[in-house]
Design a protein around this motif. Structure first.
Motif, PDB file in Angstrom:
ATOM      1  N   TYR A  86       0.835  -1.201   0.000  1.00  0.00           N
ATOM      2  CA  TYR A  86       0.000   0.000   0.000  1.00  0.00           C
ATOM      3  C   TYR A  86       0.873   1.255   0.000  1.00  0.00           C
ATOM      4  CZ  TYR A  86      -3.931   3.049   1.342  1.00  0.00           C
ATOM      5  OH  TYR A  86      -4.891   4.028   1.367  1.00  0.00           O
ATOM      6  N   GLU A 115      -7.467   3.947  -2.196  1.00  0.00           N
ATOM      7  CA  GLU A 115      -8.492   3.404  -1.297  1.00  0.00           C
ATOM      8  C   GLU A 115      -9.173   2.179  -1.887  1.00  0.00           C
ATOM      9  OE1 GLU A 115      -9.451   4.214   1.877  1.00  0.00           O
ATOM     10  OE2 GLU A 115      -7.641   5.449   1.863  1.00  0.00           O
ATOM     11  N   SER A 116      -9.046   1.984  -3.188  1.00  0.00           N
ATOM     12  CA  SER A 116      -9.706   0.838  -3.843  1.00  0.00           C
ATOM     13  C   SER A 116      -8.959  -0.465  -3.611  1.00  0.00           C
ATOM     14  CB  SER A 116      -9.831   1.095  -5.351  1.00  0.00           C
ATOM     15  OG  SER A 116      -8.589   0.965  -6.017  1.00  0.00           O
ATOM     16  N   GLY A 118      -8.040  -1.575  -0.533  1.00  0.00           N
ATOM     17  CA  GLY A 118      -8.383  -2.104   0.778  1.00  0.00           C
ATOM     18  C   GLY A 118      -7.910  -1.145   1.858  1.00  0.00           C
ATOM     19  N   ASN A 119      -8.171  -1.492   3.109  1.00  0.00           N
ATOM     20  CA  ASN A 119      -7.796  -0.634   4.231  1.00  0.00           C
ATOM     21  C   ASN A 119      -6.402  -1.004   4.737  1.00  0.00           C
ATOM     22  OD1 ASN A 119      -7.731  -0.130   7.391  1.00  0.00           O
ATOM     23  ND2 ASN A 119      -9.113   1.371   6.463  1.00  0.00           N
ATOM     24  N   TYR A 125     -10.838  -5.793   2.920  1.00  0.00           N
ATOM     25  CA  TYR A 125     -11.366  -5.310   1.637  1.00  0.00           C
ATOM     26  C   TYR A 125     -12.837  -5.676   1.548  1.00  0.00           C
ATOM     27  CZ  TYR A 125     -12.088  -4.764  -3.390  1.00  0.00           C
ATOM     28  OH  TYR A 125     -12.569  -4.366  -4.616  1.00  0.00           O
ATOM     29  N   HIS A 129     -14.458  -0.482  -0.763  1.00  0.00           N
ATOM     30  CA  HIS A 129     -13.201  -0.294  -1.479  1.00  0.00           C
ATOM     31  C   HIS A 129     -13.429  -0.458  -2.986  1.00  0.00           C
ATOM     32  CE1 HIS A 129     -12.069  -1.732   2.628  1.00  0.00           C
ATOM     33  NE2 HIS A 129     -11.392  -0.602   2.564  1.00  0.00           N
ATOM     34  N   GLU A 130     -14.233  -1.425  -3.342  1.00  0.00           N
ATOM     35  CA  GLU A 130     -14.595  -1.607  -4.746  1.00  0.00           C
ATOM     36  C   GLU A 130     -15.287  -0.348  -5.284  1.00  0.00           C
ATOM     37  OE1 GLU A 130     -16.595  -5.374  -6.798  1.00  0.00           O
ATOM     38  OE2 GLU A 130     -18.118  -4.079  -5.889  1.00  0.00           O
ATOM     39  N   ASN A 132     -14.713   2.615  -4.412  1.00  0.00           N
ATOM     40  CA  ASN A 132     -13.703   3.641  -4.637  1.00  0.00           C
ATOM     41  C   ASN A 132     -13.084   3.530  -6.025  1.00  0.00           C
ATOM     42  OD1 ASN A 132     -12.751   5.590  -2.315  1.00  0.00           O
ATOM     43  ND2 ASN A 132     -13.428   3.710  -1.311  1.00  0.00           N
ATOM     44  N   HIS A 282     -17.079   5.566   5.234  1.00  0.00           N
ATOM     45  CA  HIS A 282     -15.675   5.645   4.839  1.00  0.00           C
ATOM     46  C   HIS A 282     -15.493   6.265   3.455  1.00  0.00           C
ATOM     47  CE1 HIS A 282     -14.655   3.195   8.291  1.00  0.00           C
ATOM     48  NE2 HIS A 282     -15.529   2.287   7.914  1.00  0.00           N
TER      49      HIS A 282
END
Length: 358
Positions: A86, A115-116, A118-119, A125, A129-130, A132, A282
């Motif tokens: 990341y 952000e797509s 995952g955290n 995920y 996130h998807e 995003n 989020h």
């Protein structure tokens, strides 16, 4: 402009669902869906120069995944090496976007793209996130980087490539499902490939929703249709019938037509993805996707009565009793079971065998 969270209360969410931002998102997904009705994943589609650049960007992200192997933690929960991946992408994405996005919007577009994945903190995920990544594509459209003529390739090539990248991250770093219900009943992570996949199948004369129960059909046609590939993937990591391990997918297979499935998934998307506060709290808004919430962000807290500081809550969302309890992905459990007592120095043998759903 750096996008910021705006949906912090149930009232914020209600206002968002009636906002132009929500309409933009839903209309964008509808337009993408309309362009791929009856189109196979393997259909020859010409890519514009911009689409080629976006695909090259995704290849760089995929390479970053390959360059950063998982750490040997002897745990089937999210692998800390994901944070290294990341951080690398967060550092490099602005440069990768330089020849795609106008300079004054790179920071905003970069935020949605990173952000797509995952955290970073929770190493999980889910549908948020998807969403995003969908927002990243919407930003490109609003900036006129991609045109409506690109929509078919945007789904069949770019979005499908993104799913491929995410499967790699999920299997490499064992990303945990975001939320105890995963994608609110479809699979552990994704929603939109089911929606777009149903769109692809809407005009098919012979394949019906109930065809997903036929293993030979999945093997033969999963390469052509996202929906069938998603079902095949779920079957590859869970044992037993869909009725037991994926009851929502099983219920949907009883629909009379793919058109009903496709339209029903749009309703489900609005109700169970953008209509859920734990997901949308989020999501961030900036100059391209605009929405202003209650302005109560300064009072938000990450703390709870359990002394945890590892969670983020929206106002109006109760603290769960299971603070700190993680949920491993089926992929992680399958791989961990496959490894057994094998030499820890050996590479992970993911999917050596499926695991029981229970």
């Amino acid at each position: 402009m750096i996008p910021a969270r705006q949906i912090l209360t149930p009232n914020d969410l209600s206002r968002f669902l009636e906002s132009s931002a929500c309409t933009e998102i839903v209309d964008f997904i509808t337009a993408l869906n309309d362009k791929i009705i009856g189109v196979k994943t393997t259909s020859p589609i010409e890519d514009s120069e911009t689409i080629k650049k976006i695909l090259s960007l995704l290849d760089k992200i995929k390479q970053a995944n390959e360059d950063i192997p998982p750490l040997d933690t002897k745990s089937r929960f999210g692998n800390p090496a994901f944070r290294n991946f990341y951080d690398k992408c967060e550092k490099d994405i602005p440069q990768w976007l330089a020849d795609i996005v106008p300079a004054d919007h790179i920071e905003e577009a970069s935020t949605y793209l990173k952000e797509s994945f995952g955290n970073r903190r929770r190493i999980d995920y889910g549908t948020g996130h998807e969403l995003n990544f969908l927002a990243f594509l919407l930003c490109l459209y609003k900036l006129k980087v991609v045109q409506m003529d690109d929509f078919k390739a945007l789904v069949i090539h770019v979005f499908y490539k993104y799913i491929e990248v995410m499967r790699g991250l999920q299997l490499t770093y064992w990303l945990e499902p975001a939320g105890s219900q995963g994608v609110w009943g479809l699979d552990d992570y994704h929603f939109l490939p089911f929606l777009f996949g149903a769109g692809q199948l809407r005009t098919h004369k012979y394949l019906k929703p109930k065809s997903i129960h036929n293993a030979e059909i999945l093997d033969e046609f999963s390469k052509d249709y996202m929906y069938l590939e998603c079902v095949r993937f779920v079957n590859s990591i869970k044992t037993g019938s869909l009725r037991w391990h994926s009851p929502m997918i099983d219920d949907i297979s009883g629909a009379k037509s793919w058109e009903k499935v496709n339209l029903g998934l749009f309703k489900m998307f609005r109700a169970e993805v953008i209509g859920k506060l734990p997901i949308m709290q989020h999501f961030m808004f900036g100059s391209l996707i605009q929405f202003t919430g209650s302005g109560a962000a300064a009072a938000a807290t990450d703390d709870c009565s359990h002394g945890c500081s590892d969670h983020v809550y929206a106002f109006g969302q109760e603290f769960p009793d299971c603070c700190g309890i993680k949920v491993p992905s089926a992929a992680a459990a399958a791989a961990a079971a496959a490894q057994g007592s094998s030499d820890a120095s050996k590479p992970r043998d993911v999917f050596a065998r499926p695991i029981p759903f229970d």
